[in-house]
Design an enzyme around this catalytic site. Structure first.
Site, PDB file in Angstrom:
ATOM      1  N   SER A   1      83.510  18.495   9.309  1.00 34.16           N
ATOM      2  CA  SER A   1      82.579  17.543   8.715  1.00 34.16           C
ATOM      3  C   SER A   1      82.601  16.195   9.421  1.00 34.16           C
ATOM      4  CB  SER A   1      82.925  17.325   7.233  1.00 34.16           C
ATOM      5  OG  SER A   1      82.891  18.531   6.527  1.00 34.16           O
TER       6      SER A   1
ATOM      7  N   HIS B   1      77.983  22.381  11.275  1.00 32.51           N
ATOM      8  CA  HIS B   1      78.416  21.735  10.034  1.00 32.51           C
ATOM      9  C   HIS B   1      77.552  22.220   8.886  1.00 32.51           C
ATOM     10  CE1 HIS B   1      78.739  17.853   7.467  1.00 32.51           C
ATOM     11  NE2 HIS B   1      79.547  18.783   7.023  1.00 32.51           N
TER      12      HIS B   1
ATOM     13  N   GLU C   1      74.051  20.949  10.426  1.00 34.80           N
ATOM     14  CA  GLU C   1      74.043  20.044  11.566  1.00 34.80           C
ATOM     15  C   GLU C   1      74.612  20.804  12.764  1.00 34.80           C
ATOM     16  OE1 GLU C   1      74.607  15.434  10.353  1.00 34.80           O
ATOM     17  OE2 GLU C   1      76.296  16.720   9.816  1.00 34.80           O
TER      18      GLU C   1
ATOM     19  N   ASN D   1      77.379  12.406   7.453  1.00 32.44           N
ATOM     20  CA  ASN D   1      78.618  11.855   6.907  1.00 32.44           C
ATOM     21  C   ASN D   1      78.966  10.492   7.506  1.00 32.44           C
ATOM     22  OD1 ASN D   1      79.103  13.824   5.034  1.00 32.44           O
ATOM     23  ND2 ASN D   1      80.482  15.015   6.328  1.00 32.44           N
TER      24      ASN D   1
END
Length: 698
Positions: free
Chosen positions: A410, A431, A443, A481
């Site tokens: 992540s 991800h 992702e 993130n």
């Protein structure tokens, strides 16, 4: 047989008294201006021809009319508009039959509703999904559907915008028959059925519909409770409510309400979201050939790993699930079995297929060597760089040549993970978002040495899994993130300075988020954020303002839903309630910091939260981590629950304007200059008067 006429997008032929009108506008027979013009001319020509006694409209290729032409979205309508075409079809003096196959959605299904009979091939899907684009059925759908199926059912399908299979559509009364065969053959057969009196026809607009005030009130109340912030579903209810009078009056009201939806900012946001889902596929590696993937390995059977394995199994892949010991392996396999059982419960899978998947396509083992022949291996182990690099070094010696090695990290550095192997060109970040078998976003994190065909493989896998892939560069947290880590601090500052979690969460759900940030943290697990903060501690600038409230909650062993307590308390079988101990911790930390709490209005909470999100998104864009603003919008729409009707954070930013955003940041910087800094990109946009949308072009 005699060819009478051909026109762009429509083919016309006459066979033994039947006028066959074939929509031929590949790939999905969208109701473009050319289609509308030619269809209207064809119907009028057939009506005027004495040799014609039945008219059949069908779609060439793989579908009927799948909907509007997206190339016309946002442009002024050109005559003939679809309502006029549909009214001409319904008013035709000769029977008009619509033969449906593939999909008949939105305006396409409204064409069918205007016909005098509707026949569907097996597997056809119909629906009126206009509310998902911020409008309502504006070509007769709100008036003709209730006349066929009643107000209650019409409200259900229109306000939910869901697709309906042929069997359900027949049961409801939206279609008249299901017939096997090719569309053209079925068209000729049904025309003969009409001649023989075996297939009844009628004008939908002449049917009477019974008033149903109770259904209208029930749906209105439900929408107020669950979708109060949306515009078009409420307008759709108004339109359907007007269906009990003469058709012409109802159509006029429908059109007026449709125009109100067109002028709503929500429509622009929902159209942007629609295009975002398609734009993300435009990547530099789009021309590369994906590597074939038949068998995949997943390392780690926790929440993420079992979810990834489930998604792959549901997509038809053979999956080898690897765990470190038998106990963890049993938990992982049980999680996959539970996920598949839920798929059966939701009607996505039948019990026989679930049993076959578990017996034939899932292998669970503690032997990493079982991945030697896998085409793609996804690592989903603990979020620790040392653990992951050690694992990839082992995989390097096991995986076959050409296998794609993917990490589900992540936050961590994909390049450092790739460097642990002798083949960094084969390493990519994939991800997934939790739960991985449900969430739509992946992702695809492209390292410095990731090969183009490996990137293309990631996008091809996402498509196979029915997910949306967004290309991201390497940095801590990638696109989503990284931005989250920044704007999440804004609510911690708000909490420290006087707002409460119980005020902040509703303020942001009122903006349109499905959940507030504290409720989301509890759902994800507070220990995950805690681990990240501890990892970042050594890199944290001395001047940065740090809020230890969440750390103290974690120190108590309260990690959110998984432990029954976090920012909220989760009684078994009851609704979440504020954790009273959190208020005590907040008061203690404010006292330590010498902060006198002040009041915040909900609007200011939203403004600070969104401004912080937009500011970091601008930095991500400027750093090249995201290709375009629309990619960032897609990440937040499909991975973070951003309100779809607002189009994404950078689409929303354009509604505010760069000057306003810069002014906000400068104002907030008077309190905290370290956190609130104007991104150079945003400053330049304010000077030049440009928008994020300008950067999406091309």
């Amino acid at each position: 047989m005699m060819n009478i006429r051909s026109a762009p997008a429509v083919r016309y032929e006459m066979v033994d008294g039947t006028a066959l009108i074939a929509i031929d506008n590949p790939p999905v027979n969208a109701s473009s201006h050319d289609v509308r013009t030619a269809l209207l001319e064809a119907v009028r020509q057939a009506e005027a021809d004495e040799a014609v006694d039945a008219i059949a409209i069908f779609g060439a290729g793989r579908t009927f009319i799948a909907g509007a032409d997206i190339r016309e979205f946002g442009k002024p309508p050109k005559d003939p508009i679809l309502p006029d075409v549909n009214n001409a079809i319904e008013a035709c003096a000769k029977p008009v039959i619509a033969i449906l196959h593939g999909t008949a959605l939105g305006g396409g299904f409204e064409v069918a509703l205007a016909a005098h009979a509707r026949i569907a091939l097996p597997g056809t899907q119909v629906g009126l999904p206009e509310v998902t684009l911020g409008v309502l059925p504006g070509a007769g759908g709100t008036q003709r559907a209730p006349r066929l199926i009643g107000i209650a059912k019409a409200l259900e399908i229109i306000t939910e915008g869901r697709r309906i299979g042929a069997e359900e559509a027949l049961e409801m009364g939206l279609i008249d028959r299901i017939a096997e065969g090719e569309p053209r053959d079925v068209a000729l057969e049904m025309a003969e059925e009409v001649r023989q009196g075996n297939l009844g026809t009628r004008r939908t607009g002449e049917l009477q519909v019974s008033p149903d005030d109770a259904a209208i009130a029930d749906v209105s109340e439900r929408l107020k409770a669950k979708q109060a912030h949306l515009f078009s579903p409420h307008k759709a209810v108004e339109a359907v409510a007007g269906c009990t009078g003469p058709l012409a009056e109802g159509l006029a009201q429908e059109r007026a309400l449709f125009r109100q939806c067109i002028e709503s900012p929500q429509r622009a946001g929902l159209i942007h979201a629609f295009f975002a889902e398609r734009a993300v596929a435009k990547i530099p590696e789009a021309g590369a050939t994906p590597r074939p993937v038949a068998g995949a390995g997943v390392i780690g059977g926790g929440t993420m790993g079992s979810g990834i394995a489930t998604a792959m199994l549901l997509a038809g892949l053979n999956v080898t699930l690897v765990e470190r010991d038998e106990e963890a392996l049993a938990r992982g396999r049980a999680s996959v079995e539970g996920n598949l059982a839920q798929a059966v419960k939701r009607g996505k899978l039948d019990e026989a297929k679930r049993a076959a998947i578990l017996a034939e396509r899932l292998k669970a083992t503690t032997d990493l060597g079982a991945l030697a022949e896998a085409d793609l291996i996804v690592e989903a182990v603990f979020e620790d760089l040392e653990v992951k690099t050690e694992l990839f070094a082992r995989l390097d010696a096991i995986a076959r040549e050409g296998a794609v090695l993917a990490t589900n990290t992540s936050y961590l550095d994909v390049d450092r993970i790739a460097a642990a192997t002798s083949r960094p060109q084969d390493v990519v970040g994939l991800h997934f978002f939790s739960p991985a078998h449900v969430m739509k976003l992946i992702e695809v994190v492209v390292g410095d040495k990731t090969a183009a065909e490996v990137v293309a493989t990631g996008f091809a896998l996402a498509k196979r899994l029915r997910k949306i892939a967004v290309r991201a560069g390497v940095c801590d947290g990638f696109i989503g993130n990284r931005i989250l880590a920044h704007y999440r601090k804004s609510v911690d500052y708000l909490m420290m300075d006087g707002a409460t979690p119980q005020q902040i969460d509703p303020a942001l759900t009122g903006f349109g988020f499905a959940m507030g940030p504290f409720a989301v943290s509890d759902l994800a697990g507070l220990d995950i954020g805690w681990a990240t903060r501890k990892r970042h501690a050594a890199m944290r600038p001395a001047e940065e303002r740090y809020i230890p409230i969440a750390d103290r909650i974690c120190e108590e062993g309260w990690f959110g839903r998984k432990t029954g307590k976090g920012f909220y308390v989760y009684p078994q079988g009851g609704k979440p309630e504020p954790n009273p101990e959190v208020a005590r911790i907040i008061d203690e930390e404010r006292a330590k910091a010498g902060i006198l709490p002040r009041n915040f209005e909900d609007d200011e909470i939203v403004d600070r939260y969104m401004t912080a999100m937009i500011a970091e998104a601008a930095r991500v864009l400027e750093d090249g981590i995201a290709q375009r603003p629309i990619d960032i919008d897609a990440v937040f729409l499909f991975g973070y629950g951003f309100p779809r009707f607002r189009g994404g954070p950078l689409h929303y930013a354009d509604t505010l304007g760069a000057k306003e955003l810069v002014a906000r940041i400068e104002r907030y910087a008077e309190e905290d200059a370290h956190y609130w800094q104007v991104p150079p990109l945003l400053a330049r946009m304010a000077r030049e008067g440009t928008r994020f949308a300008d950067m999406n072009e091309g």
